[in-house]
Design a protein around this motif. Structure first.
Motif, PDB file in Angstrom:
ATOM      1  N   LEU A   1       0.817  -1.214   0.000  1.00  0.00           N
ATOM      2  CA  LEU A   1       0.000   0.000   0.000  1.00  0.00           C
ATOM      3  C   LEU A   1       0.851   1.264   0.000  1.00  0.00           C
ATOM      4  O   LEU A   1       0.340   2.336  -0.250  1.00  0.00           O
ATOM      5  CB  LEU A   1      -0.916   0.028   1.219  1.00  0.00           C
ATOM      6  CG  LEU A   1      -2.000  -1.038   1.260  1.00  0.00           C
ATOM      7  CD1 LEU A   1      -2.825  -0.900   2.524  1.00  0.00           C
ATOM      8  CD2 LEU A   1      -2.897  -0.940   0.038  1.00  0.00           C
ATOM      9  N   GLY A   2       2.131   1.142   0.311  1.00  0.00           N
ATOM     10  CA  GLY A   2       2.994   2.315   0.333  1.00  0.00           C
ATOM     11  C   GLY A   2       4.032   2.222   1.423  1.00  0.00           C
ATOM     12  O   GLY A   2       4.131   1.223   2.128  1.00  0.00           O
ATOM     13  N   SER A   3       4.805   3.278   1.548  1.00  0.00           N
ATOM     14  CA  SER A   3       5.859   3.352   2.547  1.00  0.00           C
ATOM     15  C   SER A   3       5.825   4.720   3.217  1.00  0.00           C
ATOM     16  O   SER A   3       5.424   5.709   2.609  1.00  0.00           O
ATOM     17  CB  SER A   3       7.230   3.148   1.900  1.00  0.00           C
ATOM     18  OG  SER A   3       7.342   1.868   1.366  1.00  0.00           O
TER      19      SER A   3
ATOM     20  N   HIS B   1       1.394  -3.190   3.953  1.00  0.00           N
ATOM     21  CA  HIS B   1       0.838  -4.183   3.032  1.00  0.00           C
ATOM     22  C   HIS B   1      -0.597  -4.517   3.427  1.00  0.00           C
ATOM     23  O   HIS B   1      -0.928  -4.544   4.599  1.00  0.00           O
ATOM     24  CB  HIS B   1       1.638  -5.493   3.090  1.00  0.00           C
ATOM     25  CG  HIS B   1       3.086  -5.316   2.848  1.00  0.00           C
ATOM     26  ND1 HIS B   1       3.633  -5.288   1.600  1.00  0.00           N
ATOM     27  CD2 HIS B   1       4.112  -5.139   3.712  1.00  0.00           C
ATOM     28  CE1 HIS B   1       4.938  -5.116   1.697  1.00  0.00           C
ATOM     29  NE2 HIS B   1       5.247  -5.019   2.962  1.00  0.00           N
ATOM     30  N   ARG B   2      -1.449  -4.798   2.444  1.00  0.00           N
ATOM     31  CA  ARG B   2      -2.768  -5.380   2.702  1.00  0.00           C
ATOM     32  C   ARG B   2      -2.618  -6.878   2.496  1.00  0.00           C
ATOM     33  O   ARG B   2      -2.227  -7.331   1.431  1.00  0.00           O
ATOM     34  CB  ARG B   2      -3.838  -4.838   1.777  1.00  0.00           C
ATOM     35  CG  ARG B   2      -5.209  -5.467   2.088  1.00  0.00           C
ATOM     36  CD  ARG B   2      -6.367  -4.831   1.390  1.00  0.00           C
ATOM     37  NE  ARG B   2      -6.410  -3.384   1.440  1.00  0.00           N
ATOM     38  CZ  ARG B   2      -6.881  -2.671   2.481  1.00  0.00           C
ATOM     39  NH1 ARG B   2      -7.337  -3.288   3.541  1.00  0.00           N
ATOM     40  NH2 ARG B   2      -6.898  -1.362   2.434  1.00  0.00           N
TER      41      ARG B   2
ATOM     42  N   LEU C   1      -8.586  -1.314   9.520  1.00  0.00           N
ATOM     43  CA  LEU C   1      -8.321  -1.055   8.118  1.00  0.00           C
ATOM     44  C   LEU C   1      -7.881   0.388   7.900  1.00  0.00           C
ATOM     45  O   LEU C   1      -8.390   1.094   7.049  1.00  0.00           O
ATOM     46  CB  LEU C   1      -9.553  -1.382   7.274  1.00  0.00           C
ATOM     47  CG  LEU C   1      -9.953  -2.849   7.323  1.00  0.00           C
ATOM     48  CD1 LEU C   1     -11.194  -3.090   6.478  1.00  0.00           C
ATOM     49  CD2 LEU C   1      -8.817  -3.731   6.831  1.00  0.00           C
ATOM     50  N   THR C   2      -6.931   0.839   8.727  1.00  0.00           N
ATOM     51  CA  THR C   2      -6.329   2.162   8.558  1.00  0.00           C
ATOM     52  C   THR C   2      -4.820   2.000   8.648  1.00  0.00           C
ATOM     53  O   THR C   2      -4.322   0.977   9.115  1.00  0.00           O
ATOM     54  CB  THR C   2      -6.781   3.152   9.654  1.00  0.00           C
ATOM     55  OG1 THR C   2      -6.226   2.745  10.900  1.00  0.00           O
ATOM     56  CG2 THR C   2      -8.294   3.222   9.756  1.00  0.00           C
ATOM     57  N   THR C   3      -4.094   3.000   8.217  1.00  0.00           N
ATOM     58  CA  THR C   3      -2.626   2.949   8.297  1.00  0.00           C
ATOM     59  C   THR C   3      -2.108   3.723   9.504  1.00  0.00           C
ATOM     60  O   THR C   3      -0.914   3.956   9.624  1.00  0.00           O
ATOM     61  CB  THR C   3      -2.008   3.530   7.009  1.00  0.00           C
ATOM     62  OG1 THR C   3      -2.480   4.860   6.847  1.00  0.00           O
ATOM     63  CG2 THR C   3      -2.366   2.690   5.801  1.00  0.00           C
ATOM     64  N   GLU C   4      -2.992   4.081  10.416  1.00  0.00           N
ATOM     65  CA  GLU C   4      -2.621   4.872  11.586  1.00  0.00           C
ATOM     66  C   GLU C   4      -1.521   4.206  12.418  1.00  0.00           C
ATOM     67  O   GLU C   4      -0.615   4.865  12.909  1.00  0.00           O
ATOM     68  CB  GLU C   4      -3.859   5.091  12.444  1.00  0.00           C
ATOM     69  CG  GLU C   4      -3.668   6.009  13.613  1.00  0.00           C
ATOM     70  CD  GLU C   4      -4.986   6.219  14.335  1.00  0.00           C
ATOM     71  OE1 GLU C   4      -5.148   5.650  15.426  1.00  0.00           O
ATOM     72  OE2 GLU C   4      -5.842   6.933  13.790  1.00  0.00           O
TER      73      GLU C   4
END
Length: 91
Positions: free
Chosen positions: A33-35, A47-48, A70-73
């Motif tokens: 999902l990113g860095s 990652h998901r 389901l958050t990147t917090e």
């Protein structure tokens, strides 16, 4: 007359007493999902996973995190607090 409790201890049976416990394996990380950049200059990769959960790993301290949220917090909090520089990868 008083009732008495009798406790009898027996030796453990020979051989394995229990079934082997299966090792936990993390779900397959299928979609990056990113860095995020940490304070120390390392990266937290998010990652998901195949089960819909999120996981992250830090290239600085090596922390692996997993969450059902389901958050990147959770990864943002780690990136804001990790001061370790990126680890060298053994060749």
């Amino acid at each position: 007359m008083t009732a008495a409790t009798i406790l009898t201890l027996a030796p453990a049976p020979a051989g394995p007493a229990t079934r082997p416990v299966p090792e936990y394996t993390a779900p397959y990380a299928s979609a990056p999902l990113g860095s995020l950049r940490t304070r120390g200059g390392a990266d937290v990769h998010i990652h998901r996973d195949s089960d819909g959960s999120l996981s992250s790993d830090c290239t600085g301290c090596g922390e692996y995190a997993w969450t059902l949220r389901l958050t990147t917090e959770f990864a943002q909090e780690h990136a804001a607090s990790c001061h370790r520089p990126p680890r060298l990868i053994a060749a």
